[in-house]
Write a protein that holds these residues in place. Structure first.
Motif, PDB file in Angstrom:
ATOM      1  N   ASN A 148       0.918  -1.079   0.008  1.00 41.00           N
ATOM      2  CA  ASN A 148       0.032   0.093   0.002  1.00 41.00           C
ATOM      3  C   ASN A 148       0.944   1.127   0.034  1.00 41.00           C
ATOM      4  OD1 ASN A 148       0.962  -0.084   2.551  1.00 41.00           O
ATOM      5  ND2 ASN A 148      -1.011   0.512   3.612  1.00 41.00           N
ATOM      6  N   ASP A 203      -3.234  14.249  -6.575  1.00 44.76           N
ATOM      7  CA  ASP A 203      -3.602  13.020  -6.404  1.00 44.76           C
ATOM      8  C   ASP A 203      -2.800  12.330  -5.296  1.00 44.76           C
ATOM      9  OD1 ASP A 203      -1.565  12.375  -7.968  1.00 44.76           O
ATOM     10  OD2 ASP A 203      -2.510  10.456  -8.562  1.00 44.76           O
ATOM     11  N   THR A 219      -0.469   7.404  -4.942  1.00 43.17           N
ATOM     12  CA  THR A 219      -1.741   8.123  -4.951  1.00 43.17           C
ATOM     13  C   THR A 219      -2.366   7.904  -3.788  1.00 43.17           C
ATOM     14  OG1 THR A 219      -3.651   8.679  -6.698  1.00 43.17           O
ATOM     15  CG2 THR A 219      -2.853   6.312  -6.036  1.00 43.17           C
ATOM     16  N   GLY A 220      -3.378   9.122  -3.436  1.00 41.19           N
ATOM     17  CA  GLY A 220      -4.154   8.944  -2.188  1.00 41.19           C
ATOM     18  C   GLY A 220      -3.801   9.734  -1.301  1.00 41.19           C
ATOM     19  N   THR A 221      -4.002   9.551  -0.077  1.00 38.74           N
ATOM     20  CA  THR A 221      -3.958  10.440   1.205  1.00 38.74           C
ATOM     21  C   THR A 221      -3.178   9.763   2.209  1.00 38.74           C
ATOM     22  OG1 THR A 221      -5.891  11.520   0.839  1.00 38.74           O
ATOM     23  CG2 THR A 221      -5.046  11.777   2.908  1.00 38.74           C
ATOM     24  N   LYS A 251      -5.099   4.756   3.136  1.00 40.47           N
ATOM     25  CA  LYS A 251      -5.851   5.125   1.942  1.00 40.47           C
ATOM     26  C   LYS A 251      -4.898   5.932   0.919  1.00 40.47           C
ATOM     27  CE  LYS A 251     -10.114   6.368   4.359  1.00 40.47           C
ATOM     28  NZ  LYS A 251     -11.094   7.654   4.763  1.00 40.47           N
ATOM     29  N   PHE A 252      -3.695   5.264   1.005  1.00 42.52           N
ATOM     30  CA  PHE A 252      -2.343   5.726   0.296  1.00 42.52           C
ATOM     31  C   PHE A 252      -1.939   4.477  -0.544  1.00 42.52           C
ATOM     32  CE2 PHE A 252       1.986   7.753  -0.073  1.00 42.52           C
ATOM     33  CZ  PHE A 252       1.273   8.842  -0.871  1.00 42.52           C
ATOM     34  N   TYR A 253      -1.791   4.391  -1.791  1.00 43.09           N
ATOM     35  CA  TYR A 253      -1.598   3.220  -2.679  1.00 43.09           C
ATOM     36  C   TYR A 253      -0.616   3.432  -3.575  1.00 43.09           C
ATOM     37  CZ  TYR A 253      -6.439   3.153  -0.806  1.00 43.09           C
ATOM     38  OH  TYR A 253      -7.547   3.142  -0.028  1.00 43.09           O
ATOM     39  N   LYS A 310       0.811   3.220  -7.543  1.00 39.70           N
ATOM     40  CA  LYS A 310       0.117   3.137  -8.870  1.00 39.70           C
ATOM     41  C   LYS A 310       1.295   2.762  -9.643  1.00 39.70           C
ATOM     42  CE  LYS A 310      -0.901   7.104 -10.469  1.00 39.70           C
ATOM     43  NZ  LYS A 310      -1.775   8.414 -10.777  1.00 39.70           N
ATOM     44  N   VAL A 334      -4.026   1.208  -9.961  1.00 46.42           N
ATOM     45  CA  VAL A 334      -3.912   1.614  -8.559  1.00 46.42           C
ATOM     46  C   VAL A 334      -3.936   0.222  -7.687  1.00 46.42           C
ATOM     47  CG1 VAL A 334      -4.762   2.561  -6.406  1.00 46.42           C
ATOM     48  CG2 VAL A 334      -4.932   3.847  -8.615  1.00 46.42           C
ATOM     49  N   LYS A 349      -4.293  -1.665  -4.504  1.00 44.48           N
ATOM     50  CA  LYS A 349      -5.012  -1.870  -3.204  1.00 44.48           C
ATOM     51  C   LYS A 349      -4.613  -3.030  -2.539  1.00 44.48           C
ATOM     52  CE  LYS A 349      -8.139   2.038  -4.292  1.00 44.48           C
ATOM     53  NZ  LYS A 349      -9.541   2.610  -4.045  1.00 44.48           N
TER      54      LYS A 349
END
Length: 223
Positions: free
Chosen positions: A33, A71, A141-143, A170-172, A174, A181, A183
């Protein structure tokens, strides 16, 4: 938060010197992740006062570009300490994390931001994290949320330990070529606990660099 500037030329020169520095320490593992090993991740919603990597004021805090794609969102959900040195060290610990992910985005370990905010083992750790993503042909990507931060100063005043949790749930990763992405299944592996030793930059007023990185992975205390 533009406090002072370090000329880019000086940063690049420092980078050339630091390439010759032998460094060690930190957890170099990379997970599915895309968290930086040793950072903690949590699922709570960041507060309204949290700092985001997209904030214009954070793009060039020391005259060095730290901008990231929209992103790739790094949120620092923490309160700054009253001590001005500890507050500055905490700010630059956040900038160190931004510099790592700028390297991931730009596909390089030689960005000026790394020379600005990292030295010694901190520089080696950052480059190891970036290289792992370059080899896997991933970006991020993500947070990614950073929280529960504490600071502790050394008696001599020349170093500050900045400790915090990181939530990468919530961070992945890519894939660069396909944009796919990746996950994984949420678990305790999404949570890590960092201790970063920030050292005062010898000639930069209020400048701090990550010199050591200690990582506790699968940090249940950060859930």
């Amino acid at each position: 938060m533009k406090r002072r500037s370090l000329p880019v030329a000086a940063a690049l020169a420092a980078s050339a010197v630091l390439l010759l520095t032998a460094c060690g320490g930190g957890d170099d593992k990379s997970s599915d992740n895309d968290k930086i090993a040793g950072a903690d991740q949590g699922s709570a919603t960041p507060s309204a006062t949290a700092e985001s990597s997209a904030a214009p004021a954070e793009d060039k805090p020391d005259g060095v570009d730290l901008s990231l794609p929209k992103d790739m969102n790094l949120v620092f959900d923490w309160d700054k300490p009253k001590d001005k040195n500890e507050a500055a060290a905490m700010d630059d610990a956040a900038n160190y994390v931004r510099a790592i992910y700028r390297g991931v985005d730009k596909r390089t370990t030689k960005d000026a931001s790394l020379a600005t905010y990292a030295t010694g083992d901190g520089l080696k750790y950052a480059r190891t994290q970036i290289d792992a993503r370059l080899e896997g042909d991933w970006t991020s990507t993500g947070t990614r949320r950073h929280y529960q931060a504490t600071t502790r100063s050394a008696p001599n005043g020349n170093s500050v330990e900045v400790a915090f949790c990181v939530d990468s749930s919530k961070f992945y990763s890519k894939e660069v070529k396909t944009g796919k992405v990746l996950k994984g299944t949420p678990s305790v592996t999404d949570f890590d606990y960092f201790k970063i030793v920030m050292s005062k930059y010898p000639t930069g007023e209020g400048m701090w660099q990550a010199s050591k990185v200690f990582v506790e992975t699968k940090a249940a205390k950060c859930q």
